[in-house]
Every structure is written in C-alpha cells, then in structure tokens.
Motif scaffolding. Sequence first.
Motif, mmCIF file in Angstrom:
data_model
loop_
_atom_site.group_PDB
_atom_site.id
_atom_site.type_symbol
_atom_site.label_atom_id
_atom_site.label_comp_id
_atom_site.label_asym_id
_atom_site.label_seq_id
_atom_site.Cartn_x
_atom_site.Cartn_y
_atom_site.Cartn_z
ATOM 1 N N SER A 2 0.844 -1.194 0.000
ATOM 2 C CA SER A 2 0.000 0.000 0.000
ATOM 3 C C SER A 2 0.878 1.242 0.000
ATOM 4 C CB SER A 2 -0.894 -0.010 1.250
ATOM 5 O OG SER A 2 -1.308 1.295 1.602
ATOM 6 N N ALA A 3 0.635 2.154 -0.944
ATOM 7 C CA ALA A 3 1.409 3.394 -0.988
ATOM 8 C C ALA A 3 1.256 4.165 0.320
ATOM 9 C CB ALA A 3 0.964 4.246 -2.174
ATOM 10 N N THR A 4 0.060 4.164 0.882
ATOM 11 C CA THR A 4 -0.160 4.851 2.154
ATOM 12 C C THR A 4 0.764 4.287 3.231
ATOM 13 O OG1 THR A 4 -2.484 5.242 1.604
ATOM 14 C CG2 THR A 4 -1.871 5.420 3.924
ATOM 15 N N GLU A 5 0.850 2.975 3.303
ATOM 16 C CA GLU A 5 1.702 2.326 4.288
ATOM 17 C C GLU A 5 3.174 2.630 4.014
ATOM 18 O OE1 GLU A 5 2.900 0.010 7.527
ATOM 19 O OE2 GLU A 5 0.948 0.880 7.009
ATOM 20 N N LEU A 6 3.556 2.634 2.735
ATOM 21 C CA LEU A 6 4.944 2.914 2.385
ATOM 22 C C LEU A 6 5.335 4.337 2.793
ATOM 23 C CD1 LEU A 6 5.006 1.216 -1.134
ATOM 24 C CD2 LEU A 6 6.304 0.473 0.880
ATOM 25 N N TYR A 7 4.409 5.273 2.615
ATOM 26 C CA TYR A 7 4.684 6.666 3.001
ATOM 27 C C TYR A 7 4.635 6.844 4.514
ATOM 28 C CZ TYR A 7 4.656 8.945 -1.636
ATOM 29 O OH TYR A 7 4.977 9.386 -2.902
ATOM 30 N N ARG A 8 3.581 6.335 5.138
ATOM 31 C CA ARG A 8 3.358 6.646 6.548
ATOM 32 C C ARG A 8 4.209 5.798 7.487
ATOM 33 N NH1 ARG A 8 -3.292 7.529 6.322
ATOM 34 N NH2 ARG A 8 -3.173 9.455 5.089
ATOM 35 N N SER A 9 4.684 4.650 7.028
ATOM 36 C CA SER A 9 5.511 3.799 7.886
ATOM 37 C C SER A 9 6.954 4.267 7.947
ATOM 38 C CB SER A 9 5.495 2.358 7.363
ATOM 39 O OG SER A 9 6.184 2.280 6.111
ATOM 40 N N PRO A 59 13.760 7.850 3.442
ATOM 41 C CA PRO A 59 15.083 8.204 2.897
ATOM 42 C C PRO A 59 15.009 8.739 1.475
ATOM 43 C CG PRO A 59 15.137 6.045 3.965
ATOM 44 C CD PRO A 59 13.696 6.439 3.853
ATOM 45 N N TRP A 60 14.071 8.248 0.735
ATOM 46 C CA TRP A 60 13.952 8.647 -0.670
ATOM 47 C C TRP A 60 13.275 10.002 -0.795
ATOM 48 C CZ3 TRP A 60 16.940 5.475 -3.214
ATOM 49 C CH2 TRP A 60 17.197 4.221 -2.646
ATOM 50 N N LEU A 61 12.366 10.288 0.131
ATOM 51 C CA LEU A 61 11.732 11.607 0.142
ATOM 52 C C LEU A 61 12.746 12.677 0.554
ATOM 53 C CD1 LEU A 61 8.379 10.452 1.733
ATOM 54 C CD2 LEU A 61 8.637 11.403 -0.562
ATOM 55 N N LEU A 62 13.586 12.341 1.495
ATOM 56 C CA LEU A 62 14.641 13.287 1.893
ATOM 57 C C LEU A 62 15.626 13.501 0.745
ATOM 58 C CD1 LEU A 62 15.284 12.029 5.536
ATOM 59 C CD2 LEU A 62 14.266 14.233 4.878
ATOM 60 N N LYS A 63 15.908 12.431 0.022
ATOM 61 C CA LYS A 63 16.783 12.559 -1.138
ATOM 62 C C LYS A 63 16.118 13.416 -2.216
ATOM 63 C CE LYS A 63 20.380 11.291 -3.701
ATOM 64 N NZ LYS A 63 21.765 11.684 -3.384
ATOM 65 N N TYR A 84 3.960 24.402 -10.126
ATOM 66 C CA TYR A 84 4.301 22.983 -9.963
ATOM 67 C C TYR A 84 5.270 22.746 -8.805
ATOM 68 C CZ TYR A 84 5.826 18.226 -10.917
ATOM 69 O OH TYR A 84 6.098 16.889 -10.802
ATOM 70 N N SER A 85 5.025 21.633 -8.120
ATOM 71 C CA SER A 85 5.957 21.119 -7.128
ATOM 72 C C SER A 85 5.895 19.601 -7.184
ATOM 73 C CB SER A 85 5.597 21.588 -5.722
ATOM 74 O OG SER A 85 6.322 20.832 -4.761
ATOM 75 N N PRO A 86 7.023 18.893 -7.091
ATOM 76 C CA PRO A 86 6.965 17.426 -7.048
ATOM 77 C C PRO A 86 6.356 16.909 -5.753
ATOM 78 C CG PRO A 86 9.227 18.196 -6.742
ATOM 79 C CD PRO A 86 8.405 19.390 -7.107
ATOM 80 N N PHE A 87 6.347 17.767 -4.713
ATOM 81 C CA PHE A 87 5.763 17.374 -3.434
ATOM 82 C C PHE A 87 4.310 17.828 -3.356
ATOM 83 C CE2 PHE A 87 10.301 17.556 -2.422
ATOM 84 C CZ PHE A 87 10.474 16.350 -1.771
ATOM 85 N N LEU A 88 3.447 16.915 -2.921
ATOM 86 C CA LEU A 88 2.040 17.247 -2.678
ATOM 87 C C LEU A 88 1.792 17.103 -1.179
ATOM 88 C CD1 LEU A 88 0.322 15.221 -5.570
ATOM 89 C CD2 LEU A 88 0.999 17.633 -5.571
ATOM 90 N N PRO A 89 1.702 18.220 -0.463
ATOM 91 C CA PRO A 89 1.462 18.129 0.980
ATOM 92 C C PRO A 89 0.024 17.702 1.287
ATOM 93 C CG PRO A 89 1.484 20.424 0.276
ATOM 94 C CD PRO A 89 1.864 19.608 -0.923
ATOM 95 N N LEU A 142 5.936 21.588 6.833
ATOM 96 C CA LEU A 142 5.754 20.170 7.147
ATOM 97 C C LEU A 142 7.019 19.387 6.829
ATOM 98 C CD1 LEU A 142 2.236 19.243 5.643
ATOM 99 C CD2 LEU A 142 2.812 19.510 8.065
ATOM 100 N N PRO A 143 7.278 18.339 7.600
ATOM 101 C CA PRO A 143 8.354 17.426 7.194
ATOM 102 C C PRO A 143 7.896 16.620 5.984
ATOM 103 C CG PRO A 143 7.210 16.557 9.116
ATOM 104 C CD PRO A 143 6.641 17.928 8.869
ATOM 105 N N VAL A 144 8.824 16.263 5.122
ATOM 106 C CA VAL A 144 8.437 15.458 3.958
ATOM 107 C C VAL A 144 8.333 13.987 4.336
ATOM 108 C CG1 VAL A 144 9.438 17.045 2.288
ATOM 109 C CG2 VAL A 144 10.841 15.177 3.192
ATOM 110 N N THR A 145 8.729 13.643 5.548
ATOM 111 C CA THR A 145 8.711 12.254 6.008
ATOM 112 C C THR A 145 7.408 11.950 6.752
ATOM 113 O OG1 THR A 145 9.892 12.987 7.980
ATOM 114 C CG2 THR A 145 11.213 12.095 6.173
ATOM 115 N N GLY A 146 7.221 10.646 7.047
ATOM 116 C CA GLY A 146 6.108 10.234 7.905
ATOM 117 C C GLY A 146 4.737 10.314 7.289
#
Length: 532
Positions: free
Chosen positions: A148-155, A160-164, A188-193, A228-232
Amino acid sequence: MPNDTYMSAKAWPFEQARQILKRLDIEKKRGIERGEAPVVFETGYGPSGLPHIGTFGEVVRTTMVMNAFIALTEGKVPTKLICVSDDMDGMRKVPPTVPNPESLEEYLQKPLTDVPDPFGTHASYGAHMNARLCAFLDSFGFDYEFASATELYRSGRYDPWLLKALETFDDIMAVMLPTLGEERRATYSPFLPISPSSGRVLYVPMTSVDAKAGTITFDDEDGSEVTLPVTGGHVKLQWKPDFGMRWAALGVDFEMFGKDHQDNAPIYSRICKILGGQQPVQYVYELFLDEKGEKISKSKGNGIAVEDWLKYAPQESLSLFNFAKPRAAKKLYFDVIPKNVDEYFQHLAAWDKQDEKARANNPVWHIHNGNPPSFIPPVSFALLLNLVSAANASDKDILWGFIQRYAPEANPADNPALDDLAGYAVRYYQDFVKPNKEYREPTDQERAALTDLVGRLKAVDDAEKADGEALQTLIFSVGKDHEFENLRNWFKAIYEVCLGQSQGPRFGSFVAIYGPDETAALIEDALDGNMG
C-alpha cells in the motif's frame, strides 16, 4: 549458469528475462552486490476503481516474465512480485456505483485511505478496493506481495527517498518543468502536501524547501503558511516523480506498462537515477481496442470484463490472449473468445511432440509455468458451438449426447474440463451467436448441391458415419461435382444456408459428431425454409 535452452528461446518473456539477467551482470561489473536481495518485479494499481482486465493482463504478463527468469537462472536467484496500490492518491470524483455517493462528496481530494468505506466492510474506501484487488489476484493463484502506498509513506519506508528528493529538488524540477505548460510550471511542485487543516492532497507551489531540516513550506487552503516534514506520510509525490521514486525505493528490476506511459518512461527513469536508483528493465505493451477499434476505457465501459470472459471460456484462453503479441494493438471483444479457446488447445496438443527448445516458445509453457496439463478435448470449441446451433441446445446435457457419439469413453464426471467447455459453448451461443444468425436462401446451384449432399449423407455406411475425414472428402466431392469454382464458397454456402453463419470448423468433423442422418435432416429443413 543460465539455462542454454532458455537463453536462445524467442518467446518475449524469455527475451525480457535475458534483459534482466544482463542488468544483473552490469551491476556486478560496477561492483554492486545484491547479497540475498531478490530480483523485484512490480506492477501498479489505481484503487479508485475495481480491478479489471488490464489489471489481470499486467499481472499475468509480469508473472510470465518472472517465471521465465526463474527458469533461465534455474531458480538460483530469488525473485519477488510486488503489486503496489496508489491508495494515497486524492479521490478526484465519487464513483457513481457506490452506495450513497453523495455522502462521499466532502472527502474529495482526500487520500483514498482517509475516505470512509461506503460499503461498510473496511476501514476506508482505499482499504476496501485493496481487498477487492487482492481477492481478484488470489482467485487466479498469482504469487505476489501486496504493498500500500499509504503504508509505504506513513511507515517511513519511503522517508530516505523523500529526503533525497528534497536534496535534489532542483534537479527533479529541471526534469519536470520542460514537460509542463506555462501555467502549470508556475505552480508545480513534485511534493504534494497533505493539508493539516482539511486532510486534502494539495497541488500548491512551495514557498521554500529546506533539505537540511527535511521540510517544505507552502500556503495551506485557509491561507496560513505551513511547514511540514516530507517524512512520515505528511506529503506524497506527484505521480511521475512517485513512479521514479518507487523504482528506486523498492529496488524494482522489471516493470511493464501500457503505451500511454511510454512518453513518460524517460522521466520516471531520470528521476529514479537522480534519487540514486537504477531504472528497471521496462516493457511497453499496446492497449486493447474495442469492437470498433477504439481504445478501451474504464469510464466508457467499452470493453469486456474479466468476469465476462470467464463466463464463456476458461482462464487459460484469457492468458493466451494476453501472451500473444503484447506489443500489437488487439481487439478485445466477445468475438475473439472462441478463437483463443481453440488456439490454446492447439498449443496444448502440440506440447507432447515438441522438444525442450520448441516447448520454451509454446505459449502453454508460459501459461502453466512449464508444466501444462495433459487434457485435450476430443472436439473443438468452434465445433461445440456449431453443435449447439444445429441441435438448438439449451443445456450442455444435449451436447453430451453428440460428444459421446464421437468419443464414447467420454463422460461429464471423468471429463470436467470438457463438461465446462460444453457449458461455455451453450452460454456463448445463446448470448452472441443465436441473436446474430442470418439464414439465406440458396442459389440454384447451391440448392442442387445441397440436395445431392442430403442423398449422399443418407447413403453413408456405418463404417464411415464417424469418420470425419471420409465425410469431409464426400462433401468436398459434392462441391466439385457441382462445379463450384472456389470450393471455399461451397462450404461457406453450407454454413450460411444451414447454420446462419458464414464460417465454422471442418464440416466433415461436424457431420461425424452430429450424425450424417441428422445433418441430412438439418439441410432439408434449411432447403424448406424452416430455419429462420
């Protein structure tokens, strides 16, 4: 050592397997050690709608490549198939088919895993659709790992890849901005908060990014500036950067996708490299077309669903349809089903006569992972359809009376696969053949030839009654005696006048099963105009 037979196999799954093997060799030369890490095959799924025939096609084809790779490497290299659900995407519109759709309007643009389940069976709409996907894949016996993408992001798996991605923000923007229109480039931004106030996925520009702090800053929907942090799981990536990031994060070695992704594939690859990954071996397949030659669309509903196909034919025929020429546009509609059923059994019948090299190129190797069943039906599916037509059969028990005339040892209990085929034939005939039958009057030449054929069929001796070849020769002789310039037109006339269709299987085989006397009566009824 790779298997020599499979190293030279021409079937496309083996071609792709060799590309993956080459990728591993390149990694070794670069000093990249995998250790026990498996070769990863990946497929993606958009859970806003139900799994469909394209979902099946992508997973079954990927599985074929994975099986070919396992055979190529003699099982010495671990493998894994991951099916990723993009369930953190915002819900763009409410599906009209869900219960009380108006109740979901307030959840538009929220991640699908934050939308309540309108069916009341799971924790969220995304979880419900993921369960439907897994049940769908499990019903076909696929060996896969669900993610699950949600699990991959929230877990934190993606952290590490978002920080990169934050560190290489400018590089990613340099890839993306030239692909966008002027208006989109401005925001445009590659990040969607994920908005802290509304919970929605926001498509907003960044006012600042701080790689050292691991944060992004933007204006929230209420106008307040938010950091916001890009992690978590506080953000997700736009779908093109997300595609490339997923390849890097999951270590994907192989992925196939439809032609509609082809133009974006270089973008996915570049972003994967920017993030420190190595783009996978990629295989682009053509999209299916409907009966009018138009691209199949889930929203239009102009194709055929998996459950529709499986109502009229065995799963193996659907696998064959997906195996054959994946890079050629193919019409996916009900009239392709009988051909694929019979071609599947033709490939299966050829198996025992083939050596290992020929078997590696036989579709049934890939449908059954090198271990196909031995069942070959005594009659073709096309022939069963003609028997249903001639006998006006409303159930498969009627068909069995004719089948046992041709194959006395066969019975439903001992031949469940043949019994299933008989049921498929009855359903297919009732739904697609019978409504479209068009009988025509014979020409004088055809009437004379058909009348002659009736007489010769009635005179067939007992020894020839079940001899399809002898009966085919008899029918051929009638056409020749009545001076048909093209004997194909003679057989076409038999079908059009007597069965209301322009083609069918060898008519001699049909007569052998249906019976010469019964066929003579069928022709007489047609000549008397009693068929329409």
